[in-house]
Design an enzyme around this catalytic site. Structure first.
Site, short mmCIF file in Angstrom:
data_model
loop_
_atom_site.label_atom_id
_atom_site.label_comp_id
_atom_site.label_asym_id
_atom_site.label_seq_id
_atom_site.Cartn_x
_atom_site.Cartn_y
_atom_site.Cartn_z
N VAL A 17 -2.95 22.94 -8.14
CA VAL A 17 -1.67 23.29 -8.76
C VAL A 17 -1.44 22.50 -10.15
O VAL A 17 -1.22 22.65 -11.16
CB VAL A 17 -0.49 23.06 -7.74
CG1 VAL A 17 0.94 23.43 -8.45
CG2 VAL A 17 -0.74 24.10 -6.57
N GLU A 132 11.46 25.71 -7.11
CA GLU A 132 11.16 27.11 -6.98
C GLU A 132 9.59 27.27 -6.57
O GLU A 132 9.53 28.26 -5.89
CB GLU A 132 11.21 27.64 -8.56
CG GLU A 132 10.77 29.23 -8.92
CD GLU A 132 12.06 29.95 -8.05
OE1 GLU A 132 11.65 30.46 -6.88
OE2 GLU A 132 13.21 30.14 -8.65
N VAL A 135 8.88 27.80 -2.42
CA VAL A 135 8.86 29.07 -1.58
C VAL A 135 8.04 30.23 -2.22
O VAL A 135 8.81 30.60 -3.50
CB VAL A 135 10.30 29.24 -1.14
CG1 VAL A 135 10.35 30.42 -0.38
CG2 VAL A 135 11.00 28.04 -0.33
N GLY A 137 5.51 30.83 -3.95
CA GLY A 137 4.84 30.58 -5.39
C GLY A 137 5.64 31.02 -6.57
O GLY A 137 6.47 30.59 -6.75
N ILE A 139 7.01 33.89 -7.10
CA ILE A 139 8.40 34.79 -7.11
C ILE A 139 9.50 33.86 -7.49
O ILE A 139 9.74 33.19 -6.71
CB ILE A 139 8.14 35.50 -5.88
CG1 ILE A 139 7.04 36.01 -5.25
CG2 ILE A 139 9.47 36.38 -5.61
CD1 ILE A 139 6.99 36.62 -3.89
N GLY A 190 -10.87 32.05 0.90
CA GLY A 190 -10.24 31.16 0.50
C GLY A 190 -8.40 31.22 0.80
O GLY A 190 -7.46 30.76 -0.08
N GLU A 193 -6.80 27.74 5.05
CA GLU A 193 -7.29 26.52 4.78
C GLU A 193 -8.14 26.20 5.85
O GLU A 193 -8.16 26.82 6.87
CB GLU A 193 -6.30 25.57 4.73
CG GLU A 193 -5.20 25.80 3.74
CD GLU A 193 -4.23 24.76 3.36
OE1 GLU A 193 -4.54 23.57 3.57
OE2 GLU A 193 -3.18 24.97 3.02
N LYS A 208 9.81 27.21 4.84
CA LYS A 208 10.23 28.27 3.73
C LYS A 208 11.49 28.60 4.15
O LYS A 208 12.32 28.90 3.42
CB LYS A 208 9.29 29.21 3.29
CG LYS A 208 7.73 28.59 2.85
CD LYS A 208 6.77 29.46 2.30
CE LYS A 208 5.55 29.05 2.21
NZ LYS A 208 4.33 30.03 2.10
N GLY A 305 -1.45 30.01 -4.81
CA GLY A 305 -2.50 30.26 -5.55
C GLY A 305 -2.23 29.34 -7.07
O GLY A 305 -1.01 28.77 -7.14
#
Lengths: 435, 435
Positions: A17, A132, A135, A137, A139, A190, A193, A208, A305
């Protein structure tokens, strides 16, 4: 030449990230300057290993392997935490907030477990804590709740909050194989995990959901207070019978305001196959929010992602930078002083149920089960029993759906049924949500 | 006792949306004060007829039938315009902006036709012009583009932007009847206006698309520059053949950035039946936005109606009030100084096509048509011709889909085909979007 008017940004972590954040910043900084009048300057980046090669180019001088250097740098006003895990992420975020620096984090585990402390520290020191990315990613669901839907009392949240489990259930629904096989496939691709426990058992979704409840209902709900059931027991048989009944099985996070209590749970559920949430495929996430004024709304996108998560981080960063530029101090923090949540005890929750009993194929079986349901005042909606037994033991699956029943009554009924001599396997019960 | 610290709000219009705004303000003002530290006070309300009974209670003293009184009231800092139409809405909004008052509007026609002037006036006078309610009602799509997805270059927008036409197409798809019948039903249910022209012919969707383009691509695109085709020609036959091919027909607003040009169009399209947008039913709206970092995102909800629209108005109002409280002045307005859009000429647009030819049922027909397609270098993907003719004239529908072809080539081919003696009706062409 350093831009001294710029807002100084410090980055904790250069993993997947973190690298995405650097990449988007490199791509968008000029645009933000021109169009939003905000100049961002990445001033310091903490990495674990200084010698490791990086996928994005950065001046060597920015890098440090002492995370405190980033937080303490007087030229850093906003700290981005993308280390993950509880410690040292927690102490670093607190350290930044306590000197009035804003923090952007993608760390849902940290917020779900230690959120209260962090939000209080932010409020005390007039700093912002933005999350943000934690939760779903990319969105913008946190923003939708805090801003876009602010005129609404939120009535309910139904979310596909975990991409790994949604990928596995989608593949199983498409006939790809059983749970173990599809988990393996998710790992190869992928989407899962190496240790997928937290995804599979519903913990990730519950964390979340706790964060969404904090914003939507202003309650401090621990994710341990959320009724939680994972997908490891979901079999292709259940998926096939669900389809026959017009349903699709999804792992849902559900939260509802019921008078002054909160009903919150994460579990697999049968939902109508023509519902929007039933058509959310593969690793995608979607959240349905019902507000008293807007009615139902759905937000859909990639929940994880590198770039989707980095996109959310950078949107928070720009927002905080704009606040800094205008000298805006946070108002009363809606997220610091919350009421304690009064969760509805799981036993009291009422839903319809799908039941799969494995029974000997002989007369009277249905009557025995129906009799126990009747004792518990559970009414049966549909029954499916196909053909004759094809197993060596002479067993067949017997499928029943019920009308709404209390969890406690259902558990008692199933315990009794599972003790019947006509039953050869532990019965499988899945909740039904009509949405 | 008037609250003098409060942010003063003036309301222009007490129709359906205006009454909804008053209702939500009455419901949420205390919450905003407590949780957001923002005190809103409705100071003046302009109505057309002072004597008309109202569905919401308001002190008589607030009402006036002179709209200028609201704009000019020194205690009004934010003006909400929900009158609709171009004039006097336009002059009132300009009057407010020119004295530095912020404006919230739900008026897409005004913004699509006179947006440039209004955004420039806002920028010149350091005022804000907010318009979340003007596109897709309660769905926070403007916010998503300006804030949530700000780290992204927007690549494309695909939207079901008009509830009336989506209701009609959904009912037709469910076998309810033909276009005229379903339009009548939509009018009975209040989903279509007495004069539904602007909805049916795509104008409403084109106006919304122009606004989305302004934010997503920073172009000043007039809605007249958008290729536009309505749904009045869509027949149940096309819907049935589309289904057979695996598609559903929806009225889409489509915009894409193609190098430095914008492709923008509104027309019925065949989209894969398992796509999310194909499953948006009845009067609902949904917009799919593809960003370079987040990938595809979908936003779904009610695109019209009293409270969904009022919800968006009130969210804008709170946002502007928070800005006022912190003394924040707008930065460079991203929406005032835009580049002129360079739209891609319709003739150059490439899509796949669905074609329905009405032909005499005799040998050689397919060959004649295929030959013309070949001359125009259009390649055929599929052909459907069922059974024998059941009409008195001995005609049958012949369905073809093509691979990607230029609009201009397709038009030439169809003009030639329609002159063939084997063709008995004007051919019907609908674009296919694979999404």
């Amino acid at each position: 030449m350093p831009n001294t008017d710029a807002i100084g940004v410090g980055l904790l972590g250069m993993g997947v990230v973190g690298s995405g954040v650097v990449r988007l910043l490199q791509e968008r900084t000029a645009h933000f300057r021109k169009v939003r009048g905000v100049d961002l300057a990445l001033r310091r980046v903490a990495v674990h290993d200084l010698s490791k090669p990086r996928s994005v180019e950065l001046p060597k001088a920015l890098l440090t392997d002492r995370a405190e250097d980033v937080v303490d740098d007087p030229e850093v006003q906003i700290v981005i935490e993308v280390i993950g895990g509880i410690d040292p992420a927690r102490s670093l975020c607190l350290r930044a907030l306590k000197v009035g620096k804003d923090v952007v984090t993608a760390n849902k585990a940290l917020l779900a477990e230690q959120g209260g402390d962090l939000f209080r520290a932010a409020a005390q020191h007039s700093a912002h804590l933005a999350f943000e990315a934690s939760v779903c990613g990319g969105i913008p669901i946190i923003r939708a709740l805090t801003d876009g839907l602010v005129a609404n009392r939120i009535q309910s949240i139904y979310g596909i909050l975990n991409g790994t489990t949604n990928y596995i259930l989608t593949r199983m629904t498409d006939g790809g194989g059983d749970f173990e096989e599809m988990l393996g496939q998710a790992q190869e691709k992928g989407y899962a995990e190496a240790d997928p426990t937290m995804d599979i058992d519903g913990t990730d979704a519950a964390q979340k959901l706790a964060l969404l409840c904090r914003i939507a209902f202003r309650v401090d709900l621990s994710h341990q207070q959320i009724l939680k059931e994972g997908i490891a027991q979901t079999s292709p048989l259940d998926i096939d019978f669900a389809r026959e009944l017009g349903y699709t099985i999804k792992l849902l996070g559900i939260a509802k305001a019921v008078e002054d209590r909160i009903e919150a749970r994460v579990h697999p559920a049968l939902i109508p196959s023509d519902a929007l949430l039933a058509n959310i495929k593969d690793e995608f996430n979607a959240v349905e929010i019902v507000g008293n004024a807007v009615g139902p709304q759905v937000f859909y996108g990639r929940g994880a992602g590198q770039l989707p998560t980095a996109s959310a981080v950078v949107s928070d960063l720009l927002d905080l930078a704009e606040h800094r530029l205008t000298g805006r101090t946070p108002g009363p923090s809606p997220l610091a002083a919350l009421q304690e949540a009064v969760p509805i005890p799981p036993d009291e929750i009422e839903t319809s149920f799908y039941c799969r009993f494995t029974v000997y194929d002989r007369p009277g079986v249905l009557a025995r089960i129906a009799c126990i349901f009747s004792e518990e005042r559970i009414s049966i909606a549909t029954v499916i029993q196909h053909g004759r037994s094809e197993t060596a033991e002479g067993t067949v699956p017997l499928i029943m759906t019920t009308h709404e029943a209390r969890e406690a009554a259902m558990r008692r009924a199933v315990a009794k049924i599972d003790r019947l001599p006509i039953i050869t396997e532990k019965s499988r019960i899945i909740r039904i949500e009509e949405l």
